[in-house]
Design a protein around this motif. Sequence first.
Motif, mmCIF file in Angstrom:
data_model
loop_
_atom_site.group_PDB
_atom_site.id
_atom_site.type_symbol
_atom_site.label_atom_id
_atom_site.label_comp_id
_atom_site.label_asym_id
_atom_site.label_seq_id
_atom_site.Cartn_x
_atom_site.Cartn_y
_atom_site.Cartn_z
ATOM 1 N N GLU A 74 0.808 -1.214 0.000
ATOM 2 C CA GLU A 74 0.000 0.000 0.000
ATOM 3 C C GLU A 74 0.848 1.274 0.000
ATOM 4 O OE1 GLU A 74 -2.398 -3.335 1.629
ATOM 5 O OE2 GLU A 74 -0.382 -2.585 1.996
ATOM 6 N N ARG A 75 1.989 1.263 0.774
ATOM 7 C CA ARG A 75 2.788 2.490 0.865
ATOM 8 C C ARG A 75 4.280 2.226 1.049
ATOM 9 N NH1 ARG A 75 -0.341 5.823 4.000
ATOM 10 N NH2 ARG A 75 1.338 7.182 4.689
ATOM 11 N N GLU B 294 -4.389 10.700 1.887
ATOM 12 C CA GLU B 294 -5.303 10.301 0.804
ATOM 13 C C GLU B 294 -5.664 8.826 0.848
ATOM 14 O OE1 GLU B 294 -1.069 10.220 -0.830
ATOM 15 O OE2 GLU B 294 -2.297 11.490 0.475
ATOM 16 N N ASP B 295 -4.942 8.043 1.654
ATOM 17 C CA ASP B 295 -5.158 6.597 1.667
ATOM 18 C C ASP B 295 -5.739 6.052 2.971
ATOM 19 O OD1 ASP B 295 -4.033 6.220 -0.950
ATOM 20 O OD2 ASP B 295 -2.046 6.480 -0.050
ATOM 21 N N PHE B 296 -5.410 6.673 4.112
ATOM 22 C CA PHE B 296 -5.767 6.099 5.406
ATOM 23 C C PHE B 296 -6.278 7.156 6.374
ATOM 24 C CE2 PHE B 296 -2.762 3.004 3.727
ATOM 25 C CZ PHE B 296 -3.353 1.794 4.067
ATOM 26 N N GLN C 236 -8.686 2.059 5.756
ATOM 27 C CA GLN C 236 -8.168 2.315 4.416
ATOM 28 C C GLN C 236 -9.291 2.902 3.570
ATOM 29 O OE1 GLN C 236 -7.276 -1.112 1.960
ATOM 30 N NE2 GLN C 236 -5.547 -0.067 0.993
ATOM 31 N N LYS C 237 -9.046 4.034 2.962
ATOM 32 C CA LYS C 237 -10.071 4.676 2.144
ATOM 33 C C LYS C 237 -10.370 3.833 0.905
ATOM 34 C CE LYS C 237 -9.009 9.347 3.732
ATOM 35 N NZ LYS C 237 -8.588 10.724 3.367
ATOM 36 N N LEU D 173 -10.668 2.086 -2.563
ATOM 37 C CA LEU D 173 -9.661 1.942 -3.616
ATOM 38 C C LEU D 173 -10.310 2.130 -4.977
ATOM 39 C CD1 LEU D 173 -8.005 -1.276 -2.169
ATOM 40 C CD2 LEU D 173 -7.168 1.060 -1.960
ATOM 41 N N LYS E 2 -5.686 4.761 -11.308
ATOM 42 C CA LYS E 2 -5.565 5.392 -9.995
ATOM 43 C C LYS E 2 -6.744 6.307 -9.676
ATOM 44 C CE LYS E 2 -0.504 5.394 -9.930
ATOM 45 N NZ LYS E 2 0.716 6.259 -9.935
ATOM 46 N N GLY F 227 -11.916 -0.428 1.263
ATOM 47 C CA GLY F 227 -10.643 -0.700 1.925
ATOM 48 C C GLY F 227 -10.865 -1.499 3.195
#
Length: 315
Positions: free
Chosen positions: A29-30, A129-131, A151-152, A154, A179, A203
């Motif tokens: 994820e990161r 932007e992701d979590f 988790q936001k 996907l 994306k 997520g």
Amino acid sequence: MQIQFLGTGAGMPSKERNTSALAVKLLEERGTFWLFDCGEATQHQILHTTLKPRKLEKIFITHLHGDHILGLPGLLSSRSFQGGEELLTIYGPAGLKQWVELTFQLSQTHLNYPIEFVEVMEGIVFEDEDFIVTAKSLQHVIPCFGYRIVQKPLPGTLQIEKARELDVPNGPLLGQLKKGLDITLEDGRIVKSSDVTGPPKKGFIVTILGDTRSCENAILLSENADIVVHESTFNHATETLAANYGHSTNMDAANVAIKAGAKNLLLNHLSARFFPQDIKNMLQEVQAEFENAHIVEDFAEYEWYQDKLSLYIQE
């Protein structure tokens, strides 16, 4: 996403279980991992895994009892010698920054990377932007927090045939659409990501609770979670001790998972008073009420993939 347990014991280390620490591996994820609590000898436990301290991005401390923080100075110091140069953010209750900085001052420890301390209060403690990571107070004998990682959504799956019908060429533009980004073609036409991708995917939600009696905030943090990591210091036969010392039993943990509508329950932070047969009995008691429950062990690694939790076996 994987969760690897580095220490699953309560209070003090034993031959079978080290003190509290677990890693949430977000390598896909990161490209990093997050650490939750850091009991004594956590860095020794890491040596037996594939975790790289330079990849450590964030540390979340639930409370300031020694079995949850005494490994922190050593790990932070060693990270300097292991190529860690990026910013490390440490979240925890009031007093954590003072303790770490005083330890470094008296031991004349110097780091080659910056640390940002975030004093945790109830509410959102981190968001990008992701979590989103949210904290709530639990009921222990000192201030203690639980954390909820969301988790936001996907981006949906790229529908390549639709993209080709709109003359999107192979290459980076397809990646941008995947994306969730809109693109502009050479002829000036705008292609919206929503026109060539499926619906967004949900997520994951992971709840990691510190030491606590059964309480309403534990349920709120665990609501509809895919995975709940809950302490199980005591069993039903020792529930009086659990209440006196601000801890939970195996059945307390099961009740939290049931009331919260959680999907999976990982029982952690076990007292050394229990023998293997006791632990087996504890698990059977919980599974009679909540089937998707597991009692974790040091180095156990669970993987969340395609909405399913499984014990991950390192190749």
